[in-house]
Design a protein around this motif. Structure first.
Motif: not given
Ligand code: ADP
Ligand code: MG
Length: 601
Positions: A4-29
């Motif tokens: 099945q194609i993943l629901a958009p929220e699920v897909a975006s959480q998976i993708a988000a995991g790569e970019v924002v792993e922890r608070p410091a990664s949010v600060v960096k971005e």
């Protein structure tokens, strides 16, 4: 399960995991976005190590009202048009993923006014869904608030490190960017207290001083080497100023903080033979090159890059650092070994060296800023590479490297000092080489640990001395005050980032009191706050390291012998408090085999 194609929220959480792993990664971005927007002033506010709140405000170009909703869409960016642009990237961002990712795992509020706009606009995104935007009055620039990070991803929350670790990560991040962009005024406030502030004066050395303190800033060596295709600038520490890990080694490539193993090795190679094993320099290098020579699109968080001409770059880094080191310390290493053979010395001697060495220690530590004598790599290398033994004779079957069996040590007869660094001694079963610094560290360490339960001898100052620390260090010291005070210090907070010391452990009595506190605070940031007793051990080890007799220091025969006797009395005489060997044993057996008297042919 069917595909099945993943629901958009699920897909975006998976993708988000790569970019924002922890608070410091949010600060960096968010930091990267402010710098891409050309900000001159960036203020960061953190609550609860970034889990409650991360707020980043800048005075950059702002987001045009009409583009606000686009900014939080995935793969929406103003920094890239076509695939080919990827190879000429001049900005820190280009993936158009950060705001979308952050918005899908937090409550995100962006308030921004473009530089030509009359009014600003505010948009809130909660767990990936946009609220209706509002038009509001606000200054030009952008304010991004990230609240309740990972509130909708409980699994991620569980994996977050301790608050203190996250806070240090964020401190470290701001510190690096502040150094890389000295023309920008950075401030960081964590839980209401100021953790960092720079002036934006454009001077890197001034920024260094604001971040690490004047002392370290003054000592750091300037690195600068330019070649047509690439340039390296920055700072690196002299050989006497080191850390026990690589955390203070930083590389920026075209304004981007990158981690790269081979850049690290190039740097360490420049220090080859200058540093003891397990010690690392403090280094921050800024490398600039044509954007076409570096591929920045190999890692979702953009932390790794690939170089078109890696060898050329590594050679440049190595040469630039080596040159800085040589310009500062042209005289190499240790003097020619001298032997003082005195076989007729009696086995035991009164413990005179206590007095003598204490005196020598005082002389040594009062020269606080003087770097330790560069000691070649060998003293701490693993045992079998420790001494240049000849290759085993051809045909020799069971070659064993010199070994140290565990446990106590035998009674030794001192023969003399080698290279002003090792004590040569004879034991019942062969020859021993004792590293005088490591051995003295061990002796002092055990003595001081024994005293902790009762009372560590402490030396009261006639008058309290107050001193100021850089905010980052001040916070760390404040957290460790109780431990310090158990070790014979009397230190108290005495205003913003200011402390007063009114007593120091007697061992450190000859040192400038503020410097004595710094000796133990220096490496705090590397610690992960383990059990209490471990912290005390570590602090004690640090003190002992500082006051122990150094390699390169001449010891009288009496001092050598007393050191041996004291070492024999230790519980664990064979290693220093940091776990390195205090001695190498060449057994009679080994010597016989090496001389071909037995066993080989
Ligand atoms: P990227 O930085 O890769 O383009 P982001 O998701 O971080 O992706 O940001 C999306 C867009 O939002 C950026 O391209 C930029 O146009 C805009 N933007 C984000 N933060 C700021 C800011 N602080 N100031 C100005 N514009 C910003
Ligand atoms: Mg970005």
């Amino acid at each position: 399960m069917p595909i099945q194609i993943l629901a958009p929220e699920v897909a975006s959480q998976i993708a988000a995991g790569e970019v924002v792993e922890r608070p410091a990664s949010v600060v960096k971005e968010l930091l990267e976005n402010t710098l891409d927007a050309g900000a001159g002033k960036v203020s960061v506010r953190i609550e609860q190590a970034g889990q409650r709140l991360i707020e980043v405000e800048d005075d950059g170009s702002g987001i045009p009202a009409g583009e606000m909703e686009l900014a939080v869409e995935r793969h929406a960016t103003s920094k890239l048009r076509k695939a080919d642009d990827l190879f000429h990237i001049q900005t820190l961002g280009f993936r158009g993923e950060a705001l979308a990712s952050i918005g899908s795992v937090s409550r995100l509020t962006i308030t921004s006014r473009g530089k030509d706009a009359e009014t600003g606009k505010r948009l809130m995104v909660e767990g990936g869904s946009n609220h209706a935007p509002e038009i509001i009055g606000c200054p030009v620039g952008t304010l991004v608030r990230v609240e309740d990070l990972f509130y909708n991803v409980p699994a991620r929350l569980k994996f977050l490190k301790k608050d203190s670790t996250e806070r240090q990560q964020i401190d470290g991040l701001l510190t690096r960017y502040a150094l890389a962009y000295p023309q920008v005024r950075f401030s960081l406030v964590q839980d209401g207290s100021r953790a960092l502030q720079t002036t934006g004066s454009g001077s890197r050395r001034e920024t260094l001083a604001a971040l690490y303190g004047v002392d370290i800033a003054r000592q750091m060596l300037e690195v600068s080497l330019e070649e047509t295709a690439m340039q390296v600038h920055g700072f690196t520490s002299p050989v006497g100023l080191t850390r026990s890990n690589r955390k203070e080694i930083t590389f920026f490539v075209n304004g981007r903080w990158v981690s790269d193993g081979s850049l690290n090795s190039a740097l360490l190679r420049a220090y080859h033979t200058y540093l003891m094993v397990g010690r690392y320099p403090l280094t921050v290098l800024f490398i600039d090159m044509d954007p076409e020579l570096v591929d920045v699109n190999v890692h979702p968080a953009k932390a790794e890059v690939r170089f078109r001409h890696p060898e050329q770059l590594f050679s440049l880094v190595q040469r630039s650092v080596r040159r800085a080191l040589l310009a500062y310390a042209p005289a190499p290493l240790i003097s020619v070994p001298t032997w003082h053979t005195s076989p007729s010395l009696p086995e035991t001697q009164p413990h005179q060296y206590g007095i003598n060495l204490d005196w020598q220690m005082a002389a040594d530590v009062s020269a606080e800023d003087r770097p330790e004598l560069p000691v070649p790599q060998q003293p701490d290398a693993p045992l079998d590479t420790d001494i240049a033994l000849p290759d085993p004779p051809v045909g020799m079957q069971h070659y064993e490297p010199p070994s140290i069996s565990s446990g106590q040590m035998p009674i030794l007869r001192g023969l003399g000092q080698l290279g002003n660094t090792y004590i040569v001694a004879e034991g019942p079963d062969g020859l021993y080489l004792i590293d005088q610094h490591a051995a003295h560290e061990r002796i002092l360490f055990e003595r001081m640990l024994k005293q902790i339960g009762k009372q560590i001898p402490s030396q009261r100052l006639l008058q309290g001395v107050s001193f100021v620390l850089p905010p980052r260090h001040a916070r760390l010291l404040a957290e460790q005050l109780t431990f310090l005070n158990r070790l014979g210090f009397e230190v108290e907070e005495f205003g913003v980032d200011t402390f007063r010391v009114s007593a120091v452990p007697a061992l450190l009595g000859k040192m400038d009191p503020a410097a004595a506190v710094r000796v133990v605070v220096e490496d705090f940031e590397e610690d992960e706050t383990p059990l209490q007793s471990r912290i005390e051990d570590r602090l004690v080890a640090r003190i002992c390291k500082r006051v122990a007799v150094k390699g390169g220091q001449t010891l009288s025969n009496e001092e050598q012998l007393a050191l041996l006797r004291d070492l024999e009395a230790c519980q664990s005489p064979r290693t220093c408090p940091h776990g390195r060997p205090t001695m190498i044993h060449l057994s009679v057996d080994l010597l016989e085999r090496q001389f071909g008297r037995r066993g080989s042919r």
